[in-house]
Scaffold this motif. Structure first.
Motif, PDB file in Angstrom:
ATOM      1  N   UNK A 165      -4.324 -24.491 -45.358  1.00 26.37           N
ATOM      2  CA  UNK A 165      -5.807 -23.709 -45.599  1.00 26.37           C
ATOM      3  C   UNK A 165      -6.310 -23.856 -43.858  1.00 26.37           C
ATOM      4  N   UNK A 166      -6.082 -24.768 -43.213  1.00 26.75           N
ATOM      5  CA  UNK A 166      -6.533 -24.766 -41.870  1.00 26.75           C
ATOM      6  C   UNK A 166      -5.564 -24.092 -41.008  1.00 26.75           C
ATOM      7  N   UNK A 167      -5.829 -23.606 -39.895  1.00 25.26           N
ATOM      8  CA  UNK A 167      -4.926 -22.909 -38.888  1.00 25.26           C
ATOM      9  C   UNK A 167      -4.051 -24.006 -38.279  1.00 25.26           C
ATOM     10  N   UNK A 168      -2.568 -23.483 -38.154  1.00 29.24           N
ATOM     11  CA  UNK A 168      -1.783 -24.220 -37.375  1.00 29.24           C
ATOM     12  C   UNK A 168      -1.917 -24.066 -35.997  1.00 29.24           C
ATOM     13  N   UNK A 169      -2.258 -25.090 -34.914  1.00 27.55           N
ATOM     14  CA  UNK A 169      -2.427 -24.727 -33.672  1.00 27.55           C
ATOM     15  C   UNK A 169      -0.899 -24.734 -32.964  1.00 27.55           C
ATOM     16  N   UNK A 170      -0.055 -25.644 -33.609  1.00 32.28           N
ATOM     17  CA  UNK A 170       1.130 -25.745 -32.914  1.00 32.28           C
ATOM     18  C   UNK A 170       2.087 -26.482 -33.799  1.00 32.28           C
ATOM     19  N   UNK A 171       3.288 -26.417 -33.737  1.00 35.73           N
ATOM     20  CA  UNK A 171       4.407 -26.637 -34.550  1.00 35.73           C
ATOM     21  C   UNK A 171       5.171 -27.432 -33.801  1.00 35.73           C
ATOM     22  N   UNK A 172       5.292 -29.003 -34.081  1.00 40.60           N
ATOM     23  CA  UNK A 172       6.305 -29.663 -33.140  1.00 40.60           C
ATOM     24  C   UNK A 172       7.224 -30.434 -34.022  1.00 40.60           C
ATOM     25  N   UNK A 173       8.610 -29.895 -33.777  1.00 44.60           N
ATOM     26  CA  UNK A 173       9.761 -30.727 -34.499  1.00 44.60           C
ATOM     27  C   UNK A 173       9.943 -32.057 -33.848  1.00 44.60           C
ATOM     28  N   UNK A 174       9.164 -33.100 -34.180  1.00 41.61           N
ATOM     29  CA  UNK A 174       9.372 -34.208 -33.658  1.00 41.61           C
ATOM     30  C   UNK A 174      10.938 -34.954 -33.713  1.00 41.61           C
ATOM     31  N   UNK A 175      11.044 -35.254 -32.713  1.00 43.40           N
ATOM     32  CA  UNK A 175      12.794 -35.826 -32.709  1.00 43.40           C
ATOM     33  C   UNK A 175      13.835 -34.859 -32.577  1.00 43.40           C
ATOM     34  N   UNK A 176      13.525 -33.480 -32.389  1.00 42.64           N
ATOM     35  CA  UNK A 176      14.242 -32.498 -32.103  1.00 42.64           C
ATOM     36  C   UNK A 176      15.058 -32.546 -31.028  1.00 42.64           C
ATOM     37  N   UNK A 177      14.291 -32.777 -29.841  1.00 39.66           N
ATOM     38  CA  UNK A 177      14.707 -32.667 -28.667  1.00 39.66           C
ATOM     39  C   UNK A 177      15.801 -33.529 -28.177  1.00 39.66           C
ATOM     40  N   UNK A 178      15.863 -34.847 -29.032  1.00 42.17           N
ATOM     41  CA  UNK A 178      16.990 -35.682 -28.626  1.00 42.17           C
ATOM     42  C   UNK A 178      17.850 -35.559 -29.807  1.00 42.17           C
ATOM     43  N   UNK A 179      17.714 -34.982 -30.870  1.00 41.87           N
ATOM     44  CA  UNK A 179      18.709 -34.814 -31.876  1.00 41.87           C
ATOM     45  C   UNK A 179      19.872 -34.447 -31.651  1.00 41.87           C
ATOM     46  N   UNK A 180      21.015 -34.714 -32.162  1.00 41.97           N
ATOM     47  CA  UNK A 180      22.498 -34.146 -32.086  1.00 41.97           C
ATOM     48  C   UNK A 180      22.509 -33.183 -33.520  1.00 41.97           C
ATOM     49  N   UNK A 181      23.432 -32.027 -33.328  1.00 45.38           N
ATOM     50  CA  UNK A 181      23.902 -31.503 -34.343  1.00 45.38           C
ATOM     51  C   UNK A 181      24.795 -32.316 -35.204  1.00 45.38           C
ATOM     52  N   UNK A 182      24.692 -32.139 -36.489  1.00 49.74           N
ATOM     53  CA  UNK A 182      25.366 -33.173 -37.519  1.00 49.74           C
ATOM     54  C   UNK A 182      26.966 -32.821 -37.100  1.00 49.74           C
ATOM     55  N   UNK A 183      27.715 -33.465 -37.477  1.00 44.94           N
ATOM     56  CA  UNK A 183      29.456 -33.210 -37.354  1.00 44.94           C
ATOM     57  C   UNK A 183      29.704 -31.859 -38.098  1.00 44.94           C
ATOM     58  N   UNK A 184      30.635 -31.429 -37.400  1.00 47.78           N
ATOM     59  CA  UNK A 184      30.843 -29.849 -38.134  1.00 47.78           C
ATOM     60  C   UNK A 184      29.843 -28.807 -37.993  1.00 47.78           C
ATOM     61  N   UNK A 185      28.644 -29.066 -37.623  1.00 47.07           N
ATOM     62  CA  UNK A 185      27.706 -28.015 -37.343  1.00 47.07           C
ATOM     63  C   UNK A 185      28.126 -27.023 -36.351  1.00 47.07           C
ATOM     64  N   UNK A 186      28.614 -27.553 -35.020  1.00 45.76           N
ATOM     65  CA  UNK A 186      28.700 -26.714 -34.154  1.00 45.76           C
ATOM     66  C   UNK A 186      30.381 -25.913 -34.372  1.00 45.76           C
ATOM     67  N   UNK A 187      31.063 -26.628 -34.938  1.00 50.18           N
ATOM     68  CA  UNK A 187      32.467 -26.112 -35.356  1.00 50.18           C
ATOM     69  C   UNK A 187      32.470 -24.837 -36.363  1.00 50.18           C
ATOM     70  N   UNK A 188      31.472 -25.108 -37.282  1.00 50.12           N
ATOM     71  CA  UNK A 188      31.342 -24.113 -38.220  1.00 50.12           C
ATOM     72  C   UNK A 188      30.769 -22.888 -37.504  1.00 50.12           C
ATOM     73  N   UNK A 189      29.961 -23.052 -36.743  1.00 50.58           N
ATOM     74  CA  UNK A 189      29.259 -21.756 -36.003  1.00 50.58           C
ATOM     75  C   UNK A 189      30.185 -21.240 -35.204  1.00 50.58           C
ATOM     76  N   UNK A 190      31.003 -21.737 -34.548  1.00 53.41           N
ATOM     77  CA  UNK A 190      32.166 -21.398 -33.606  1.00 53.41           C
ATOM     78  C   UNK A 190      33.000 -20.577 -34.101  1.00 53.41           C
ATOM     79  N   UNK A 191      33.460 -21.067 -35.565  1.00 55.59           N
ATOM     80  CA  UNK A 191      34.561 -20.545 -36.273  1.00 55.59           C
ATOM     81  C   UNK A 191      34.241 -19.622 -37.309  1.00 55.59           C
ATOM     82  N   UNK A 192      32.887 -19.467 -37.476  1.00 57.18           N
ATOM     83  CA  UNK A 192      32.555 -18.211 -38.375  1.00 57.18           C
ATOM     84  C   UNK A 192      32.908 -16.935 -38.221  1.00 57.18           C
ATOM     85  N   UNK A 193      33.040 -16.362 -39.353  1.00 56.63           N
ATOM     86  CA  UNK A 193      33.265 -14.771 -39.271  1.00 56.63           C
ATOM     87  C   UNK A 193      32.068 -13.995 -39.356  1.00 56.63           C
TER      88      UNK A 193
END
Ligand code: GDP
Ligand code: CA
Length: 321
Positions: A165-193
């Motif tokens: 109900x109140x305006x969102x002024x900023x969205x901060x994905x806390x921790x995202x900057x140092x997070x690593x993709x989970x195992x298999x994520x980048x491979x799945x993207x690279x191998x996708x059709x």
């Protein structure tokens, strides 16, 4: 065909159910789920979006509500309230509690969130490979200003307690900057059709997944065509308050603005609803192939038809027509 879909909760899960109905048994679907909505409650780790996908595809979802378990009871919540222990605004039913207990127990024993998710999926058999975007802790926070001043609140508090109900002024994905993709994520993207962006929230679901370093880059670099479906129809979200979080990132709540915000470097194709046919020319002018088709997920067959159209658009983009 190897299909990769990025997904939030309700919009993502409902689309995936249609996608499963549209593809053949030989097709493999990998879902990269948003974990930015995760919250710790009563010492338990709750992963709302992963659970919504798992319950929806596994037949355990509360259909009308779109989240939580079917045939749910609320004894634990009532008992917690008697102890004066909240939060009262977040609904965790008794059946749902079991999921969070198993997850938390396994995490405490040293398993990663991906391993835990795989273990939970043995019961639910969702028909897709469900991967969290990251095994690292990421929690989306929202900056707001109200009578208590300017502060950041957990995304769930913003969405569920404050109903955006109140305006969102900023969205901060806390921790995202140092997070690593989970195992298999980048491979799945690279191998996708084909890579699909379901009509999930573009900021706090898809946007959060893309905020994990390496994922946006992998999607942009993937040889597969990337096709998205608009969660915005006729200038408003179909469900929820996506307009609030879009405003926070300076994006208009239109099918066209959401496509342009992803941009032609990320997506090759975009589906808008027939109500937004007027947006097609502008999206195409930006270098994104665009079609207007019915995008209301009224039932599984209507949703399957959306998925078939998305896959067909991916084929057209692949062949450059
Ligand atoms: P959440 O995590 O539960 O908020 O779910 P998602 O992020 O996956 O999806 C939320 C988005 O789904 C909202 O922005 C809605 O506008 C969108 N949505 C819900 N139902 C429909 C539908 O029937 N059609 C379309 N196109 N979008 C929908
Ligand atoms: Ca969510």
């Amino acid at each position: 065909m190897r299909i990769v879909a990025l997904a939030g909760g309700i919009g993502g899960a409902r689309f995936l159910r249609g996608l499963l109905a549209a593809v053949g048994p030989q097709d493999e679907i990998t879902v990269i789920g948003n974990t930015g909505d995760d919250i710790h409650l009563y010492g338990l780790k709750v992963c709302p979006d992963l659970d919504t996908v798992m319950y929806t595809l596994g037949g355990g979802i509360h259909e009308e509500q779109g989240w939580g378990r079917a045939d749910e009871t609320w004894s634990i919540k009532a008992e917690m309230k008697e102890y004066g222990v909240g939060p009262e605004w977040f609904g965790l039913g008794d059946r749902d509690f079991a999921t969070h207990l198993v997850r938390s127990q396994m995490l405490t024993a040293g398993y990663s969130l991906s391993q835990v998710t795989e273990a939970l999926c043995v019961r639910w058999n969702p028909g897709v490979r469900l991967l969290p975007m990251s095994d690292d802790r990421v929690e989306t926070h929202v900056r707001i200003t109200d009578e208590q001043g300017t502060r950041a609140v957990h995304f769930q508090e913003y969405w569920v307690r404050l109903h955006a109900a109140v305006d969102a002024e900023a969205i901060i994905p806390v921790g995202a900057d140092t997070a690593k993709p989970a195992p298999g994520v980048l491979e799945a993207i690279a191998e996708a059709d084909v890579i699909l962006f379901p009509p999930s929230n573009p900021v706090v679901s898809i946007g959060t997944i893309l905020a994990v370093p390496g994922i946006r880059e992998a999607v942009a670099a993937a040889p597969a065509p990337v096709v998205g479906l608009s969660p915005i129809i006729g200038g408003a979200p179909v469900r929820g308050m996506a307009d609030k979080v879009l405003a926070a990132v300076g994006v208009e709540a239109t099918a066209e603005a959401v496509a342009l915000n992803y941009g032609p470097d990320l997506i090759d194709g975009w589906l808008v609803d027939t109500a937004d046919e007027h947006a097609v020319a502008a999206v195409e002018a930006a270098g994104i192939a665009c079609r207007a088709v019915p995008l209301l997920m009224t039932d599984v067959e209507a949703t399957a038809e959306m998925a078939r159209t998305a896959l067909a658009l991916a084929e057209q983009v692949r062949h450059g027509s």
